[in-house]
Scaffold this motif. Structure first.
Motif, short mmCIF file in Angstrom:
data_model
loop_
_atom_site.label_atom_id
_atom_site.label_comp_id
_atom_site.label_asym_id
_atom_site.label_seq_id
_atom_site.Cartn_x
_atom_site.Cartn_y
_atom_site.Cartn_z
N ALA A 38 1.47 -0.90 -0.04
CA ALA A 38 -0.14 -0.26 -0.35
C ALA A 38 0.69 1.15 -0.02
CB ALA A 38 -1.09 -0.25 1.50
N TYR A 39 2.07 0.79 0.35
CA TYR A 39 3.11 2.44 0.31
C TYR A 39 3.24 2.92 -1.15
CZ TYR A 39 4.22 2.14 5.38
OH TYR A 39 3.30 1.26 6.25
N SER A 40 3.70 4.01 -1.29
CA SER A 40 4.47 4.79 -2.80
C SER A 40 5.31 4.54 -2.05
CB SER A 40 4.11 5.78 -2.99
OG SER A 40 3.58 6.96 -1.44
N PHE A 41 6.36 4.40 -3.04
CA PHE A 41 7.87 4.68 -3.24
C PHE A 41 8.15 5.82 -1.97
CE2 PHE A 41 6.93 3.17 -7.47
CZ PHE A 41 7.87 2.05 -7.11
N SER A 42 7.65 7.25 -2.50
CA SER A 42 7.96 8.47 -1.49
C SER A 42 7.62 8.01 0.28
CB SER A 42 7.35 9.50 -2.09
OG SER A 42 6.29 9.49 -2.57
N LYS A 43 6.21 7.21 -0.24
CA LYS A 43 6.34 7.03 1.66
C LYS A 43 7.03 5.88 2.33
CE LYS A 43 2.85 9.71 2.37
NZ LYS A 43 3.30 10.84 2.40
N LEU B 217 22.44 13.61 0.72
CA LEU B 217 20.80 12.28 0.33
C LEU B 217 19.77 11.77 0.62
CD1 LEU B 217 23.30 11.40 -2.85
CD2 LEU B 217 21.28 13.16 -2.88
N GLY B 218 19.53 11.08 2.26
CA GLY B 218 19.21 10.71 2.70
C GLY B 218 18.19 11.73 3.15
N ARG B 219 17.78 12.50 3.31
CA ARG B 219 17.36 13.92 3.46
C ARG B 219 16.09 13.94 2.02
NH1 ARG B 219 15.32 13.85 7.88
NH2 ARG B 219 14.48 15.68 7.56
N GLN B 220 16.50 13.20 0.89
CA GLN B 220 15.38 13.80 -0.29
C GLN B 220 14.16 13.49 -0.03
OE1 GLN B 220 16.38 12.35 -4.23
NE2 GLN B 220 18.15 13.83 -4.09
N PRO B 221 13.84 11.56 1.12
CA PRO B 221 11.98 11.79 1.60
C PRO B 221 11.34 13.10 2.09
CG PRO B 221 13.46 10.10 1.68
CD PRO B 221 14.17 11.17 1.79
N TYR B 222 11.52 14.01 2.24
CA TYR B 222 11.94 14.81 2.51
C TYR B 222 11.85 16.70 2.53
CZ TYR B 222 11.80 11.77 6.77
OH TYR B 222 11.94 10.39 6.94
N THR B 223 12.69 16.82 1.13
CA THR B 223 13.00 17.91 0.69
C THR B 223 11.68 18.05 -0.32
OG1 THR B 223 14.52 17.02 -0.44
CG2 THR B 223 15.60 18.15 0.93
#
Lengths: 256, 336
Positions: free
Chosen positions: A71-76, A102-108
């Motif tokens: 049920a998760y999207s890639f970004s979630k 780069l580890g911060r990408q899901p939040y930027t």
């Protein structure tokens, strides 16, 4: 009450043409440090890749934080699971700080600009893994052990509840192996992250892990290392004419 | 991210200088002051000078900027997407697709029944060629996850194209062959204002798509599995990047012919000044550097004060190839 972070039920992993491993069941709580062990080719990495959603699971169900993995999207999913793989990073021309950032990408934002909370998370990760003095070095200048620490720092900067690692201690000498194990254990216990990793260092895993999953191609036992030793699960992990497991010391002996 | 403001300012100043140099030099000698006053809309001694600057040199300089910047940007996109320092717009087969379209029009028109030939039909044929190859590459890209396989498929398309081109060349007349060869030399000097607007529009769209891809491009630096674990939708990002490359390289090759080495060499040259892999810096820097290099090469190709024009493709290769060799020798390995 402890939180069940990862639940795998009656899992079968592999590829369409070939099932690699089946009957995998385990439950991981928040802050647990767990190793997956087994002989080469038994499906440790395949299981890890399946948990990371890099390949589909063939049978059974994976639940991450009470929600089905599918049920998760890639970004979630990127906000729940961080990954450290055996494959080398494609370019080593990045600086240590750039890689960890780069580890911060899901939040930027869409351009990847770092906000103040992002920067403080990066600083915390660099500090935890003693990388502050190396932060402007390029990755090709680092030793294997340093690079592994950078990748784990990247996973920590991703600020997920789960970190999956594929053989994080290969190519390292004994002291660096112990160092990585200790750092991961600290990350699990102090920062309340659930850490699941594959390894061939069974002796070290028995000493340091909270739980272990043994892939043996049959019932795949899972539990605390002491329980597994008592049940005799390690004794037939390898062909008995080659090595035997010493129950008293919890280590393997070569048969002479 | 380091602050590169001064280097960007420097690049912009160099671009302005090379642009002025490019416009003021040419087969007809026009004094520099006359060039300047023509550019600022003041009257000039000879009306022919004004005509040359407005209708020949200015559009040529703009084409050079679009071609250089666009090709360099598409090279950067390919190198990051394939994580291969030798990737460029030629590698995906986009340029060979355009060549195939041009070859069929120029040399195979007798076979096709011979339809009206104009400069515009050449652009359309080359665009269709590059677009078709791109479409096949996209179909393959959706089925195959492995980008190395995609790279090899692109190279194979190049081989197929050059094979068909040589078969066509064998059966065509000397005049037809000459036309095709002239097209393949590349040229930035024959575009009208209208064609420039069209090229400019497509290059702008491709650049916007590239800017929108900056974040996923940075994630691709770690490899595709890591990129996905950082939340990148692999299929969608790869598609966007390939379409951006196709728009940039395809339209440029259609209008200006296949121009070698700019796409391959400029990203490496840019990293000599901006020592970073961060695409927020590299995307604008590579575009500027490509534009500068192309204006410079075009200025040489015009052979100032002589009536002859050298093929631009030869100049870019003469500048580009030694640069790549020099980088390899000096750094021992091409860092990507």
């Amino acid at each position: 009450m402890q939180k069940e972070v990862v639940i795998a039920k009656n899992l079968a992993v592999g590829y369409k043409s070939k099932k690699v491993a089946r009957n995998i069941d385990f439950v991981l709580q928040q802050g647990e440090f767990c190793a997956i062990v087994g002989v080469n080719g038994i499906g440790k990495s395949t299981l890890l890749r399946t948990l990371a959603s890099l390949q589909p699971c063939l049978e059974g169900k994976i639940t991450i934080n009470q929600i089905a993995l599918k049920a998760y999207s890639f970004s979630k999913l990127a906000q729940k699971i961080a990954l450290v793989l055996t494959e080398p990073v494609a370019t080593k021309n990045l600086t240590v700080r750039e890689l960890v950032a780069l580890g911060r990408q899901p939040y930027t934002n869409w351009l990847g600009n770092l906000s103040e909370p992002d920067k403080s998370q990066i600083a915390l990760s660099l500090k935890t893994f003693q990388l502050e003095s190396l932060q402007s070095r390029k990755c090709f200048e680092l030793s294997d052990g340093q690079l592994q620490r950078v990748l784990i720092a990247k996973a920590m900067a991703q600020d997920t509840s789960i970190i999956l690692l594929d053989e994080p201690t290969t190519h390292l000498d004994l002291s660096h192996k112990v160092q990585i194990f200790k750092l991961l254990q600290k990350l699990a216990h102090e920062h309340k992250k659930t850490i699941l990793f594959t390894t061939h260092e069974i002796d070290l895993a028995i000493q340091l892990c909270d739980k272990m999953l043994i892939l043996n191609g049959a019932d795949n036992p899972f539990g605390e290392p002491c329980e597994l030793i008592e049940k005799g699960c390690f004794s037939n992990l390898f062909p008995s004419e080659m090595v035997t497991f010493d129950v008293k010391t919890g280590s393997f002996r070569v048969k002479k | 991210m380091k602050n590169y403001r001064f280097r960007f300012l420097g690049l912009l100043l160099i671009l302005l200088a090379v642009w002025l140099l490019n416009i003021s030099l040419g087969s007809v000698t026009i004094p520099f002051t006359a060039t300047l006053s023509a550019l600022f809309g003041q009257s000039v001694e000879h009306t022919s000078w004004e005509y040359i600057i407005y209708n020949y040199r200015l559009p040529k300089a703009i084409t050079a900027i679009l071609v250089g910047g666009g090709l360099a940007l598409s090279g950067l996109l390919m190198q990051t997407l394939f994580r291969n320092p030798l990737a460029g717009p030629f590698v995906l087969g986009i340029s060979s697709g355009a060549s195939l379209g041009a070859a069929i029009l120029l040399m195979g028109s007798t076979l096709l029944g011979g339809f009206l030939f104009s400069d515009f039909s050449l652009v359309i044929a080359a665009s269709i060629g590059s677009f078709l190859v791109l479409l096949v590459v996209l179909l393959v890209a959706n089925r195959i996850r492995d980008t190395m396989a995609l790279l090899i498929i692109g190279l194979m398309f190049g081989s197929i194209t050059s094979a068909i081109v040589s078969v066509l060349a064998y059966f065509s007349s000397a005049e037809q062959l000459q036309r095709f060869i002239f097209w393949s030399y590349g040229s930035v000097g024959h575009l009208s204002w209208n064609q420039n607007w069209m090229l400019g529009g497509i290059v702008l769209l491709g650049t916007i798509l590239s800017i929108l891809s900056i974040k996923s491009l940075n994630a691709f630096l770690l490899g595709e599995n890591y990129a996905q674990s950082l939340g990148v939708n692999l299929k969608r990002s790869r598609l966007t990047i390939i379409i951006a490359t196709g728009m940039l390289a395809g339209s440029i090759t259609a209008f200006a012919g296949p121009i070698a080495f700019v796409g391959l060499a400029v990203p490496h040259l840019t990293r000599q000044i901006f020592n970073t892999m961060e695409h927020r810096t590299l995307v604008p820097a590579v575009f500027l550097y490509g534009a500068i290099l192309m204006l410079f090469c075009d200025t040489i190709a015009q052979l100032p004060s002589s009536a002859k024009v050298l093929p631009i493709n030869a100049i870019t290769s003469l500048v580009g190839a030694p640069v790549v060799i020099w980088l390899l020798v000096r750094k021992r390995k091409m860092l990507f």
